[in-house]
Design an enzyme around this catalytic site. Structure first.
Site, PDB file in Angstrom:
ATOM      1  N   ARG A  51       0.831  -1.202   0.000  1.00 41.30           N
ATOM      2  CA  ARG A  51       0.000   0.000   0.000  1.00 41.30           C
ATOM      3  C   ARG A  51       0.868   1.255   0.000  1.00 41.30           C
ATOM      4  O   ARG A  51       2.054   1.216   0.350  1.00 41.30           O
ATOM      5  CB  ARG A  51      -0.938   0.013   1.202  1.00 41.30           C
ATOM      6  CG  ARG A  51      -0.281   0.114   2.567  1.00 41.30           C
ATOM      7  CD  ARG A  51      -1.351   0.084   3.644  1.00 41.30           C
ATOM      8  NE  ARG A  51      -0.813   0.203   4.985  1.00 41.30           N
ATOM      9  CZ  ARG A  51      -0.567  -0.832   5.773  1.00 41.30           C
ATOM     10  NH1 ARG A  51      -0.760  -2.059   5.330  1.00 41.30           N
ATOM     11  NH2 ARG A  51      -0.101  -0.654   6.994  1.00 41.30           N
ATOM     12  N   SER A  60       6.901   4.037  -6.082  1.00 42.42           N
ATOM     13  CA  SER A  60       6.548   5.181  -6.923  1.00 42.42           C
ATOM     14  C   SER A  60       6.944   5.027  -8.379  1.00 42.42           C
ATOM     15  O   SER A  60       7.133   6.008  -9.093  1.00 42.42           O
ATOM     16  CB  SER A  60       7.126   6.490  -6.343  1.00 42.42           C
ATOM     17  OG  SER A  60       6.634   6.729  -5.048  1.00 42.42           O
ATOM     18  N   GLY A  93       6.072  -2.240  -5.227  1.00 43.02           N
ATOM     19  CA  GLY A  93       6.327  -1.384  -4.083  1.00 43.02           C
ATOM     20  C   GLY A  93       5.245  -0.327  -3.871  1.00 43.02           C
ATOM     21  O   GLY A  93       4.343  -0.142  -4.696  1.00 43.02           O
ATOM     22  N   HIS A  94       5.367   0.392  -2.758  1.00 46.72           N
ATOM     23  CA  HIS A  94       4.366   1.382  -2.380  1.00 46.72           C
ATOM     24  C   HIS A  94       4.265   2.518  -3.404  1.00 46.72           C
ATOM     25  O   HIS A  94       5.246   2.928  -4.000  1.00 46.72           O
ATOM     26  CB  HIS A  94       4.672   1.964  -0.990  1.00 46.72           C
ATOM     27  CG  HIS A  94       6.001   2.644  -0.890  1.00 46.72           C
ATOM     28  ND1 HIS A  94       7.102   2.037  -0.372  1.00 46.72           N
ATOM     29  CD2 HIS A  94       6.401   3.879  -1.261  1.00 46.72           C
ATOM     30  CE1 HIS A  94       8.130   2.866  -0.411  1.00 46.72           C
ATOM     31  NE2 HIS A  94       7.727   4.002  -0.952  1.00 46.72           N
ATOM     32  N   ASN A  95       3.026   2.975  -3.616  1.00 49.00           N
ATOM     33  CA  ASN A  95       2.723   4.115  -4.488  1.00 49.00           C
ATOM     34  C   ASN A  95       3.033   3.878  -5.961  1.00 49.00           C
ATOM     35  O   ASN A  95       3.091   4.831  -6.747  1.00 49.00           O
ATOM     36  CB  ASN A  95       3.447   5.384  -4.019  1.00 49.00           C
ATOM     37  CG  ASN A  95       2.913   5.892  -2.697  1.00 49.00           C
ATOM     38  OD1 ASN A  95       3.561   5.707  -1.664  1.00 49.00           O
ATOM     39  ND2 ASN A  95       1.741   6.496  -2.707  1.00 49.00           N
TER      40      ASN A  95
END
Length: 319
Positions: A205, A246, A226-228
């Site tokens: 998340r 990201s 991975g996150h974002n």
């Protein structure tokens, strides 16, 4: 939490008007009742328009934030320390769930509070569905899948065995003496319609915002997102792909097995990354890439051929 309490947690002396801080947010999204942080000169461009009621900054940035500065030596570390105090509860108050009567739920499934599950879904043994998860119609959740709180699953999605949706992102701030301070992620994951997730794949998340997998994307087994990250419409990620935080993929991007990306970069629409390709920069769409450092695939093949001609012949001669 009162701003004065935040000062106390960070070991700072408070003065001035107090206010309530309800959560942490990014510089771009923060509202008046939220706190944000700026940890590098490249992000100071966001400060003039930031609406946060308080902003963690170094002393060099004080004049940029119009009296809202919370001055610390290391804003990233201060943010990490505070993230624990604003983390969402692992166990939440009871709320009734809304599960359609056509849903099939097999033995040993855990369903949390406030869960919504649409028509004709199949939830197989050992699945964990956390609080406030939303699942659309005609989904199949295979055995031992874990869907963390707040995740949103669209219609006609398939999540294969042992995958994890919405786990905490891998993010830490570091002290001068080498300790790693956890950053608690309060975002969520969105799988849009007709997404398929392979076995043993993990999608983290976001910190403040969601990690998103767009419609019709297909993700193989043993992939790490991975996150974002944002995975574009109709993209395909083959086994053992790894996306650092990201990363943004355009529509219909294909990434071959064991390829991966560094964080905070973009890959354009219809790009193809060959197996084991290492993406370390933004890539234009509509082209094929390979190797590390990443380059257009035809150039990578030429480079490999030159290498073999030069060094392969010497190795043979030496023998």
């Amino acid at each position: 939490m009162k701003l004065s309490q935040i000062y106390s947690i960070l070991g700072l002396e408070f003065s001035g008007d107090d206010m309530e801080i309800v959560s942490l947010s990014s510089l771009a999204l923060a509202k008046r009742a939220q706190m944000s942080y700026c940890d590098s000169s490249k992000n100071t461009k966001y400060l003039p328009d930031c609406q946060a009621g308080a902003i963690l900054v170094t002393k060099e940035m004080v004049e940029m934030v119009n009296g809202r500065a919370v001055v610390v030596d290391n804003p990233h570390l201060a943010f990490a320390i505070l993230s624990k105090h604003f983390a969402k509860a692992l166990i939440r108050d009871f709320k009734p769930s809304n599960i359609d009567e056509s849903v099939t739920i097999m033995p040993n499934v855990y369903i949390g509070n406030g869960v919504s599950i649409g028509k004709n879904c199949l939830i197989m043994p050992g699945a964990y569905i956390g609080d406030d998860v939303k699942i659309g119609n005609d989904c199949i959740i295979h055995p031992n899948v874990t869907i963390y709180a707040d995740s949103i699953i669209g219609n006609e999605c398939i999540i294969n065995a042992n995958s994890v949706i919405g786990s905490d992102g891998f993010g830490y701030a570091h002290t001068k003496t080498g300790e790693h301070i956890k950053i608690y992620h309060n975002g969520w994951v969105i799988l849009e319609d007709c997404v398929e997730i392979g076995a043993c794949t993990t999608i983290d998340r976001g910190v403040f915002e969601p990690t998103i997998v767009r419609k019709y994307s297909k993700i193989d087994n043993l992939v790490q997102v991975g996150h974002n990250c944002e995975i574009g419409y109709g993209s395909i990620l083959v086994s053992q792909v790894g996306l650092a935080g990201s990363t943004k993929l355009g529509r219909n991007v294909i990434m071959g097995g064991q390829s991966g990306t560094a964080g905070h970069l973009s890959i354009g629409d219809f790009a193809k990354i060959a197996g084991r390709g290492g993406v370390s920069k933004n890539l234009e769409g509509g082209k094929e890439y390979g190797g590390y450092p990443i380059m257009e695939l035809k150039e990578w093949f030429k480079t490999q051929a030159r290498f073999l001609r030069e060094f392969g012949s010497k190795k043979i001669a030496k023998r």
